[in-house]
Design a protein around this motif. Structure first.
Motif, mmCIF file in Angstrom:
data_model
loop_
_atom_site.group_PDB
_atom_site.id
_atom_site.type_symbol
_atom_site.label_atom_id
_atom_site.label_comp_id
_atom_site.label_asym_id
_atom_site.label_seq_id
_atom_site.Cartn_x
_atom_site.Cartn_y
_atom_site.Cartn_z
ATOM 1 N N LEU A 195 7.937 3.732 78.884
ATOM 2 C CA LEU A 195 8.006 3.389 77.461
ATOM 3 C C LEU A 195 7.123 4.334 76.646
ATOM 4 O O LEU A 195 7.521 4.863 75.618
ATOM 5 N N TYR A 196 5.916 4.541 77.153
ATOM 6 C CA TYR A 196 4.948 5.419 76.503
ATOM 7 C C TYR A 196 5.499 6.837 76.405
ATOM 8 O O TYR A 196 5.438 7.491 75.377
ATOM 9 N N GLN A 197 6.090 7.313 77.536
ATOM 10 C CA GLN A 197 6.614 8.669 77.541
ATOM 11 C C GLN A 197 7.805 8.813 76.616
ATOM 12 O O GLN A 197 7.973 9.831 75.956
ATOM 13 N N ARG A 198 8.643 7.755 76.559
ATOM 14 C CA ARG A 198 9.810 7.807 75.665
ATOM 15 C C ARG A 198 9.353 7.925 74.221
ATOM 16 O O ARG A 198 9.902 8.678 73.437
ATOM 17 N N SER A 220 9.377 11.853 72.128
ATOM 18 C CA SER A 220 10.295 12.163 71.039
ATOM 19 C C SER A 220 9.559 12.751 69.835
ATOM 20 O O SER A 220 10.182 13.128 68.845
ATOM 21 N N LEU A 221 8.223 12.816 69.881
ATOM 22 C CA LEU A 221 7.427 13.317 68.749
ATOM 23 C C LEU A 221 6.897 14.714 69.064
ATOM 24 O O LEU A 221 6.875 15.125 70.223
ATOM 25 N N PRO A 222 6.440 15.465 68.049
ATOM 26 C CA PRO A 222 5.833 16.768 68.336
ATOM 27 C C PRO A 222 4.588 16.618 69.217
ATOM 28 O O PRO A 222 3.957 15.553 69.204
ATOM 29 N N TRP A 223 4.198 17.691 69.941
ATOM 30 C CA TRP A 223 3.114 17.595 70.933
ATOM 31 C C TRP A 223 1.803 17.142 70.326
ATOM 32 O O TRP A 223 0.981 16.509 70.977
ATOM 33 N N TRP A 224 1.559 17.473 69.022
ATOM 34 C CA TRP A 224 0.260 17.156 68.427
ATOM 35 C C TRP A 224 0.136 15.693 68.009
ATOM 36 O O TRP A 224 -0.938 15.233 67.613
ATOM 37 N N ALA A 225 1.250 14.924 68.092
ATOM 38 C CA ALA A 225 1.196 13.513 67.658
ATOM 39 C C ALA A 225 0.226 12.703 68.520
ATOM 40 O O ALA A 225 -0.532 11.874 68.003
ATOM 41 N N LEU A 226 0.240 12.968 69.827
ATOM 42 C CA LEU A 226 -0.631 12.195 70.721
ATOM 43 C C LEU A 226 -2.107 12.535 70.500
ATOM 44 O O LEU A 226 -2.920 11.621 70.289
ATOM 45 N N PRO A 227 -2.497 13.855 70.502
ATOM 46 C CA PRO A 227 -3.912 14.152 70.231
ATOM 47 C C PRO A 227 -4.383 13.615 68.879
ATOM 48 O O PRO A 227 -5.497 13.105 68.761
ATOM 49 N N LEU A 228 -3.513 13.703 67.880
ATOM 50 C CA LEU A 228 -3.897 13.215 66.546
ATOM 51 C C LEU A 228 -4.135 11.706 66.574
ATOM 52 O O LEU A 228 -5.102 11.194 65.995
ATOM 53 N N THR A 229 -3.265 10.984 67.290
ATOM 54 C CA THR A 229 -3.422 9.526 67.398
ATOM 55 C C THR A 229 -4.723 9.186 68.120
ATOM 56 O O THR A 229 -5.480 8.308 67.689
ATOM 57 N N VAL A 230 -4.991 9.913 69.218
ATOM 58 C CA VAL A 230 -6.204 9.629 70.007
ATOM 59 C C VAL A 230 -7.454 9.897 69.172
ATOM 60 O O VAL A 230 -8.386 9.081 69.136
ATOM 61 N N ALA A 284 -2.140 19.613 75.246
ATOM 62 C CA ALA A 284 -0.941 18.916 75.739
ATOM 63 C C ALA A 284 -0.324 19.742 76.864
ATOM 64 O O ALA A 284 -0.707 20.897 77.074
ATOM 65 N N CYS A 285 0.631 19.135 77.558
ATOM 66 C CA CYS A 285 1.315 19.860 78.623
ATOM 67 C C CYS A 285 2.051 21.057 78.032
ATOM 68 O O CYS A 285 2.645 20.941 76.954
ATOM 69 N N ALA A 286 1.998 22.181 78.694
ATOM 70 C CA ALA A 286 2.710 23.396 78.287
ATOM 71 C C ALA A 286 2.206 23.974 76.968
ATOM 72 O O ALA A 286 2.886 24.769 76.331
ATOM 73 N N VAL A 287 1.009 23.557 76.518
ATOM 74 C CA VAL A 287 0.393 24.164 75.325
ATOM 75 C C VAL A 287 -0.879 24.847 75.814
ATOM 76 O O VAL A 287 -1.682 24.241 76.523
#
Ligand code: FES
Length: 261
Positions: free
Chosen positions: A20-23, A27-37, A113-116
């Motif tokens: 669920l988390y990965q889905r 679907s968002l740009p790679w920076w969405a997760l670091p920004l959220t964290v 992020a992965c691949a960045v």
């Protein structure tokens, strides 16, 4: 005859929530997760500093004591009593294997992020040098947090039952405190160090003393461990919600709905 147990199967089942988390973040740009964290961990840090040092004394209302102040070791004096408590849960979280991954990526961009690609190009030193070598104390912070978690359960008991009157009280605050300590316990006992403590370093459970009891304990811890990231986040929110609720009661914003038996 010795029974060989294949732990891998159990662990893979416990990772069921990852999809669920990965889905969502996939679907968002790679920076969405670091920004959220960064936003959530930064917001939590600012909130923790405010409630511990600038919110006007011990956050307590009736039978409810804020988790930021429990156990209430020292209620008076020039230094906030939260200081004597907060160091252990904060050190435990700061050195947690999951949070390390989250903040290395999001705050240090190491890599983001992965691949960045990494932004730093200095020699990689890992966790073998100061200050990151302190992360190796994680297993010891667990013992301190175990004591704090015990006190939080005791706080729920005191919120439920008043020893002075002998009455049982069921309030909204009791429910919030109970939910909070359940989530905190799920986070604490899903720790990788706990998993190693109860079942690590063994080739075959049936060949050692208390082997099957250790296997059962390891299976329960593995179940929580597979959802460690989830419990890391929700328990952080539940601590803040419990604290805000008690602040509101203390400020007289509303009365705690409750039933006394
Ligand atoms: Fe997260 Fe120990 S690994 S609390």
């Amino acid at each position: 005859m010795a029974t060989q147990i294949a732990p891998g199967a159990l662990v893979s089942e416990s990772n069921a929530g990852v999809g669920l988390y990965q889905r969502f973040f996939g679907s968002l740009p790679w920076w969405a997760l670091p920004l959220t964290v960064v936003s959530v961990l930064g917001g939590f840090t600012i909130y923790a500093i405010w409630t511990a040092f600038f919110s006007g004394g011990v956050n307590q209302s009736g039978p409810y004591l804020s988790p930021f102040y429990s156990p209430l070791i020292w209620a008076t004096g020039p230094i906030s009593p939260a200081l004597w408590v907060l160091w252990s849960p904060l050190a435990f979280r700061a050195t947690c294997y999951y949070y390390r991954k989250a903040y290395y990526r999001s705050f240090f961009w190491d890599p983001p992020a992965c691949a960045v690609g990494e932004l730093r190009h200095k020699e990689y030193r890992g966790e073998a040098k100061f200050p990151l070598i302190l992360n190796n104390f994680h297993r010891y912070f667990f013992y301190a947090v175990l004591v704090v978690t015990g006190f939080l359960w005791y706080d729920v008991f005191l919120a439920l039952w008043d020893p002075k009157t002998g009455h049982l009280q069921l309030g909204l605050g009791t429910g919030i405190m109970l939910l909070n300590v359940v989530l905190l316990s799920a986070y604490t006992f899903g720790c990788h160090s706990v998993r190693h403590l109860v079942g690590g370093g063994l080739d075959c459970y049936s060949q050692v003393r208390f082997g099957m009891a250790r296997f059962r304990a390891w299976s329960w811890v593995s179940l929580l461990n597979g959802r460690h990231a989830l419990f890391a986040w929700v328990s952080m929110f539940s601590v803040v919600i419990a604290d805000i609720y008690i602040h509101l009661l203390r400020a007289g914003a509303f009365a705690d709905p409750h039933i006394v038996f």
